[in-house]
Enzyme design. Sequence first.
Site, short mmCIF file in Angstrom:
data_model
loop_
_atom_site.label_atom_id
_atom_site.label_comp_id
_atom_site.label_asym_id
_atom_site.label_seq_id
_atom_site.Cartn_x
_atom_site.Cartn_y
_atom_site.Cartn_z
N CYS A 1 22.57 38.56 28.70
CA CYS A 1 23.07 37.22 29.03
C CYS A 1 24.48 37.37 29.59
CB CYS A 1 23.07 36.38 27.76
SG CYS A 1 23.90 34.79 27.94
N CYS B 1 26.49 30.59 33.00
CA CYS B 1 25.69 29.48 33.53
C CYS B 1 25.93 28.19 32.75
CB CYS B 1 24.22 29.83 33.52
SG CYS B 1 23.59 30.19 31.89
N THR C 1 27.28 30.86 23.09
CA THR C 1 27.13 32.17 23.72
C THR C 1 28.33 32.46 24.61
OG1 THR C 1 24.78 31.67 23.77
CG2 THR C 1 25.51 33.58 25.02
N GLU D 1 27.74 35.63 20.25
CA GLU D 1 27.56 34.23 19.85
C GLU D 1 28.71 33.87 18.91
OE1 GLU D 1 25.09 32.27 20.82
OE2 GLU D 1 23.83 33.77 21.83
N HIS E 1 20.07 23.52 32.31
CA HIS E 1 20.19 24.74 31.52
C HIS E 1 18.82 25.39 31.30
CE1 HIS E 1 22.68 27.52 29.56
NE2 HIS E 1 22.31 27.27 28.33
N TYR F 1 17.37 29.56 32.65
CA TYR F 1 16.65 30.68 32.04
C TYR F 1 15.91 31.52 33.07
CZ TYR F 1 18.47 29.96 27.52
OH TYR F 1 19.36 29.91 26.48
N CYS G 1 17.56 33.68 34.33
CA CYS G 1 18.19 34.97 34.00
C CYS G 1 17.24 35.88 33.24
CB CYS G 1 19.44 34.74 33.17
SG CYS G 1 19.09 33.92 31.59
N GLU H 1 17.15 33.99 21.91
CA GLU H 1 17.83 33.02 22.78
C GLU H 1 16.84 32.38 23.75
OE1 GLU H 1 21.53 34.42 24.76
OE2 GLU H 1 20.71 33.36 26.51
#
Lengths: 499, 499, 499, 499
Positions: free
Chosen positions: B98, B102, B189, B255, B290, B294, B296, B444
């Site tokens: 991650c 974003c 995060t 986190e 959001h 994902y 990513c 996540e």
Amino acid sequence: MKTPQEYIDSLRKLNLVVYMFGKKVENVVDDPIIRPSMNAVAMTYSMALNPEYEGIMTATSHITGKKINRFTHIHQSVDDLVKKSKMGRLIGSLTGCCFQRCVGMDALNALSMTTYDIDKKHKTEYNKRFLKYLQYVQDNDLVCDGAMTDPKGDRSLPPHKQSDPDMFLRVVEERKDGIVVRGAKAHQTGAVNSHEVIVMPTIAMKEEDKDYAISFAMPSDAKGITYIMGRQSCDTRKLERGKIDQGNIAFGGHEALIVFDNVFVPWDRVFMHKEYDFSGQLVEQFASYHRQSYACKVGVGDVLIGAVQTVAEYNGADKASHVKDKIIEMNQLNETLYCGCIACASEGHREPSGTYYVNTLLANVHKQNVTRFPYEIARLAQDIAGGIMVTCPSEDDLKSSEVGRWVNKYFQAAKSVPTENRIRILRLIENLTLGSAAVGYLTESMHGAGSPQAQRIMIARLVNMKEKQKTAKKLAGISEEIGQDKEGQDIEECNHEDQ
Amino acid sequence: MKTPQEYIDSLRKLNLVVYMFGKKVENVVDDPIIRPSMNAVAMTYSMALNPEYEGIMTATSHITGKKINRFTHIHQSVDDLVKKSKMGRLIGSLTGCCFQRCVGMDALNALSMTTYDIDKKHKTEYNKRFLKYLQYVQDNDLVCDGAMTDPKGDRSLPPHKQSDPDMFLRVVEERKDGIVVRGAKAHQTGAVNSHEVIVMPTIAMKEEDKDYAISFAMPSDAKGITYIMGRQSCDTRKLERGKIDQGNIAFGGHEALIVFDNVFVPWDRVFMHKEYDFSGQLVEQFASYHRQSYACKVGVGDVLIGAVQTVAEYNGADKASHVKDKIIEMNQLNETLYCGCIACASEGHREPSGTYYVNTLLANVHKQNVTRFPYEIARLAQDIAGGIMVTCPSEDDLKSSEVGRWVNKYFQAAKSVPTENRIRILRLIENLTLGSAAVGYLTESMHGAGSPQAQRIMIARLVNMKEKQKTAKKLAGISEEIGQDKEGQDIEECNHEDQ
Amino acid sequence: MKTPQEYIDSLRKLNLVVYMFGKKVENVVDDPIIRPSMNAVAMTYSMALNPEYEGIMTATSHITGKKINRFTHIHQSVDDLVKKSKMGRLIGSLTGCCFQRCVGMDALNALSMTTYDIDKKHKTEYNKRFLKYLQYVQDNDLVCDGAMTDPKGDRSLPPHKQSDPDMFLRVVEERKDGIVVRGAKAHQTGAVNSHEVIVMPTIAMKEEDKDYAISFAMPSDAKGITYIMGRQSCDTRKLERGKIDQGNIAFGGHEALIVFDNVFVPWDRVFMHKEYDFSGQLVEQFASYHRQSYACKVGVGDVLIGAVQTVAEYNGADKASHVKDKIIEMNQLNETLYCGCIACASEGHREPSGTYYVNTLLANVHKQNVTRFPYEIARLAQDIAGGIMVTCPSEDDLKSSEVGRWVNKYFQAAKSVPTENRIRILRLIENLTLGSAAVGYLTESMHGAGSPQAQRIMIARLVNMKEKQKTAKKLAGISEEIGQDKEGQDIEECNHEDQ
Amino acid sequence: MKTPQEYIDSLRKLNLVVYMFGKKVENVVDDPIIRPSMNAVAMTYSMALNPEYEGIMTATSHITGKKINRFTHIHQSVDDLVKKSKMGRLIGSLTGCCFQRCVGMDALNALSMTTYDIDKKHKTEYNKRFLKYLQYVQDNDLVCDGAMTDPKGDRSLPPHKQSDPDMFLRVVEERKDGIVVRGAKAHQTGAVNSHEVIVMPTIAMKEEDKDYAISFAMPSDAKGITYIMGRQSCDTRKLERGKIDQGNIAFGGHEALIVFDNVFVPWDRVFMHKEYDFSGQLVEQFASYHRQSYACKVGVGDVLIGAVQTVAEYNGADKASHVKDKIIEMNQLNETLYCGCIACASEGHREPSGTYYVNTLLANVHKQNVTRFPYEIARLAQDIAGGIMVTCPSEDDLKSSEVGRWVNKYFQAAKSVPTENRIRILRLIENLTLGSAAVGYLTESMHGAGSPQAQRIMIARLVNMKEKQKTAKKLAGISEEIGQDKEGQDIEECNHEDQ
């Protein structure tokens, strides 16, 4: 553009040789087993004339500049590709079945690219011929059957090694004015609703198979062409008096074997003749477009989901949390399919010929999901419909003067819903999950545009595995790769600069 | 735009209050547990300066017209939305983790719409304030943490009914020059790699909760803000001497819980203040963006697939048909995810504020798949990696003068591959499926941007079920619907005209 | 039978050579990383002495007639086989990890059959030797490590073709008083908690590999044996001050590589010596018993389900219908696994040696499910646990005088539950799905007792496909089969008699 | 025991009132749609006389000591329960369909327990009556239909609140010599092949519903009983000239609604009369036995797997690795189902009445898997069969003098296999996955013996969640539980003794 009535009239003028149940069909257009499939094709005409759907259903010909039915259009932009996917879902969602016309569109688009590329290499003139043919199709708003799948005989042998040389369609004679072909094409969805048949080879070929590397178009009633209809689950319900037990009262599909028994094809309708080196490309391009076309199953899924929500209400079970959750799952799967057909279109690109072509990897990924999700959607549908879907008496019982009152009494569920309506929606779900539409929604989803393994082979070939391995090695600190390129430097930079 | 070095230098200037393992972290930037996550953020800077990635990584500010990092951009077109998805996959595929940036981009974009809509209704001036703040972020190329998730206490109670009123972040004092807030945000995060924290409410609210309907931005080292780091699987491997056992030698995630202990916020950084009627909209818009982000995980999937292909080769098993098939399946799942993030972007649209917004339904469908497929990809990865992934001795054993020769000897597989390389790639797979990156790739993926059930609720709300039911009834011949609309006529027309 | 204390005392007397993190472990018994796994083995002793579990945990020796621990017993009935499966689930459900002792039991049982069968064919005396050894194990209530898996080097080559001849363990010298062996065994779960190591070959072999067709038993601290410990996810948490972050405060597992560096084995401990024709049988029998042994994962699943139900209550989410449904699904999967280990036992049979042997097909089917369902159970567990499982601060933070109050305040959910308890149960779920127990619950489930593909090969071999095809053809009316046998007549009779 | 011929003769003597397609069926026994289902029942007679199957198919009556058909037997041991499961698979594997006779066996066994328990509490004499009736069934080797499912009307209302009071079968008059009942039972598989109908209530009831808490047995042709046949997919293919398109040339199933229009039942055939407090128990016991009975689907799965292996060979594709792997997966799923029905039987126990009863939890777990795996098996079957399964012409085309040569020529695959054989096996697969047997293999697997959600509710109730939570808390060190019991001490002992 034709009206639906003009379309049906035009079919009446054809002189098709069609066999079903061992007998020649004298009136194809009005045959009760064939007619529902024709109705579905007719929807592609009526919707094109409906202002509400105009943006989706029509396009502007890049040859003539005229407004044409999108099914005869060569994609000129990414937007055209996306609209094709949306059109598939839309018509599927209004007919609940296969509407058959995409296969011809996909053949036309693939040929628009391959003929161009053959000409470039071999200095031939196929593309010109093809464009002339295309204009004829556009001007007359024709339905084309795209015919690819040969019987194939022994799967382990190439065409020229088959003990029966006709197991792949081939040129048997070359004449001054054209060629004579022999062979057959199997699994031809909607064949007898078509004006034209566009023939393509079914596999990549080598020189020894060059007689099989052949593509052409012929009127569907050309001399020597015979259609033998395939059976479908519950096909003969369409012959019964009532409509209820059919499930879908208006629409359906059909499959046929097309036999070419020494059919003569004039040169101006030949689009590939022994250029075996382009056989694989034509197959791949047609297949990729056609895998995108399985957008239609999202629309059929919409109908099934709608039917299931309705039966849940009719059963009085729509408020149960597990029912709601299963319907969400059906939507989740159906919309995931939608993502696939949209993504392979929106990631499309322009080919040298000017035609826009889908992202091949994503088209294959999409179709692979289509070989799975409709089965799970259908399973969930049967879960919610209840066992009554397969134990319910016939329409004749429902309307019987002797037992009708019992059928009406004992199959009543939610008080406000007539038993007949409950039975109707159950029959639609039966039709889509076990009956004649299940052939289209399930088995065709499995094998149409290539069986699942065909997509897996393509996916293995198309993913950029080297690139993935390069980064993986870099992140693991495996030195063969590190520092050799820009990204390596990036990592180094980020990782070590202050240390 | 900042260089990675300038980014890291700018973090050094911050005065963050960070706790980990019960102690205050004195040097956040060089902390070995935190640093890998900072390296990942730094990649968002270095890649933006890399001409190869310029098209994806940068954009033109709609405020200043300057070239900016895409992470600070407000989407001005569908193309921007699609590029955002591609950027996510790209960086994920280069970092294997991650990269944290974003969430701030998604907060900025959601606020660009919601502040506009609040102003329209309530005649406020949030949008102007917001745009000024946005320009500051763009000009200084800042990393923003988008902070939404409150601790929530008793899940069955709204904010104002909680026994501890701080379980949702709230205004505790209203002053002339600003407001004082108290509460916390969990699961943040990459929080300590950020210059700014943008706070948003976490649920739709009613009037009674208006003190909780609050959105603002503050520098990450503002007075009263404390960070408490969360533990991750295998976190302390980063403290060990060698790098091999870390798996990913460069990058990672982190986190944190952010505590706001009576933090003062000046008015010009407040973007929502008690307009509870917009709380739900802001949540939904941020969540939808959001969920798209994902994308990513597709990139992280690329790394895992690359690692698995590599280990299959190192193990000498890459030619086995079942291994090849499992890798195809990993790609099939990963590319299906890709379809989701592309489709929700390419089906995006313009909102009144001018910002482009994803297709909410498809963004939810995409995220729902992300809660599933990475787990199956990880399972297949463990299948192919082999048991050695979890029985392999430590780097210290590999390099030990006493037992190193045995580790080298007995863990050799394919002859040409050094045992160390085999171990390195195994550690990367362990990192991604059980270790610290599994936190990012799996858990996540499950809970980030909303847990699975959150998406299911949205999907149920967003599908057009009435439309689906209407056609289903029509096709089943249920009369309440037939003939009432155009499509009904279409069916009639197709079905009956010649009969 | 030994008490747990006697067991641990007996381990103290051993002189094991164990390496971990590159260093020799001086005190194996008290090593904090190893100790939890030893505790789990100790449970097999304490439970055998517990009257509540006596029926499951003990048996009557068929050699001496004495009451013995079931882990040293040779199965004398189907009931013994069923109790073995129940014992596995029971101990798994009390330890939440691998208790390591089944592998020795499975080796003993397999050898009881294979030594008997070798003797029968080759007129050897292995069985007598074996029974003497067995009595020693039973009388002293010993833990045996069953060591099968060789490093294997290049997977495409048989033992004798490997470039390093030691990649499979082999006889390097034959002496009057015994043999000298060299090689290694990988993935040895619980190796350093064992009194004895029982070595078996790892694959079926041909004559050229006869030096590798070798089985024997040695004390675990015999001269020349070295253990190198494998790393596990989160292993070093066991070195930390507190217990909470370990997840499971008492139990764990470990893995080791065992190196045999010219170890001398006296003849009376050799159970197979170059009878390569029985290598395959021994492997298959051990593997089948050991696949049954994955009954234990049902017990670990019980712990995970119990933890998830608890966290759902602690989170205040246990009444949500989707949470309840997911927990049902976890149970459905877990109990399906239970059906597998019960069915392969209850369908067991007596072998010529007198030993009872599981149904091989069903044992393989069971293990294949074990390679899948725990992963889905773990995924559902992470779903319900919530993101906090991977963002929660450390025990040190919870107890910190500076930030402890915030951790306590903001991670409180259901009012009556102390935050510490919520964190404890979350850490247990983390331990089972990402941490050190995930190695045992997930990756070991995948690869222990053979990787998934190994079972698939066995399943293909063991199903009676000919029989299935015979009936299918008969029902389809394919004449090659009809009327040739009794059932054919049955069908004929039923179908045609009155017609 | 009757011969199959005697069975069919005995049916001819019945005077059943059966309606199908709105008309009364005059000759039930020879009706071509009904006959295949009767053939399947006849197999339960012929196999019982076949010495090869004697052990499985027959038992010794615990009342008379005579040898009887197992379908009329009350289970006297765990071995009886296991043999019942094996009998189900065996007959399923020989008929490829539902053989209908298990439902009566399950009703008899449930009543043997419930009548005993009612008598115990209410000092009634139902058990004596029941045993007399049982002996009559055993002596005459009768087929009993176990009739449980009422129409149920509005699912949200109990029987006495329904607007039509007949939606659950009920006593409408109580007379000296017996009772008069009215209502209907839906989804009655094989009803018109039965000599007797055994009626049971369908849900747990309260006092207000006591008129509905009723169980009795009547001859199937008793005055006032009417059967209305349900439609099945492809049912009318059985009316066609040839046999090929039927798929299964010999066997099938059927479903019917049974209407009870004021049927008089003498007291000696009443087994429950308003003891509403035992309604739930009877339902649960019958349901558990009947969920076990879905062992039969494993047998049908055997046929489908055999057909698929055969078609793979006929297609020339059986050597392809993906085909082999898919067939392994079909077996894996099918044998997992087998594990379920074996485990719930082998874990059975004796009830106070002396009858042996299955493990209820595992019977529910088994049935739940049956609602899923056959669908996946069917999907894989369609994958391997190929699209030809749904595009293949009719038997009439195959045998047509005009087009038969083309069908023969172009549908030939493997050279040695006659096209007709290939078509026959494809029709069998169609029959099992879309046709009339799919009703039994798929939809009946979903809903028979209770729909999926019914099992989930039972599973939630039957797992010992408290026990699972207790250990989980203990292992997490949550103190409320530690040290309170023996196992706690065990853990303490193992964990701390030397420290």
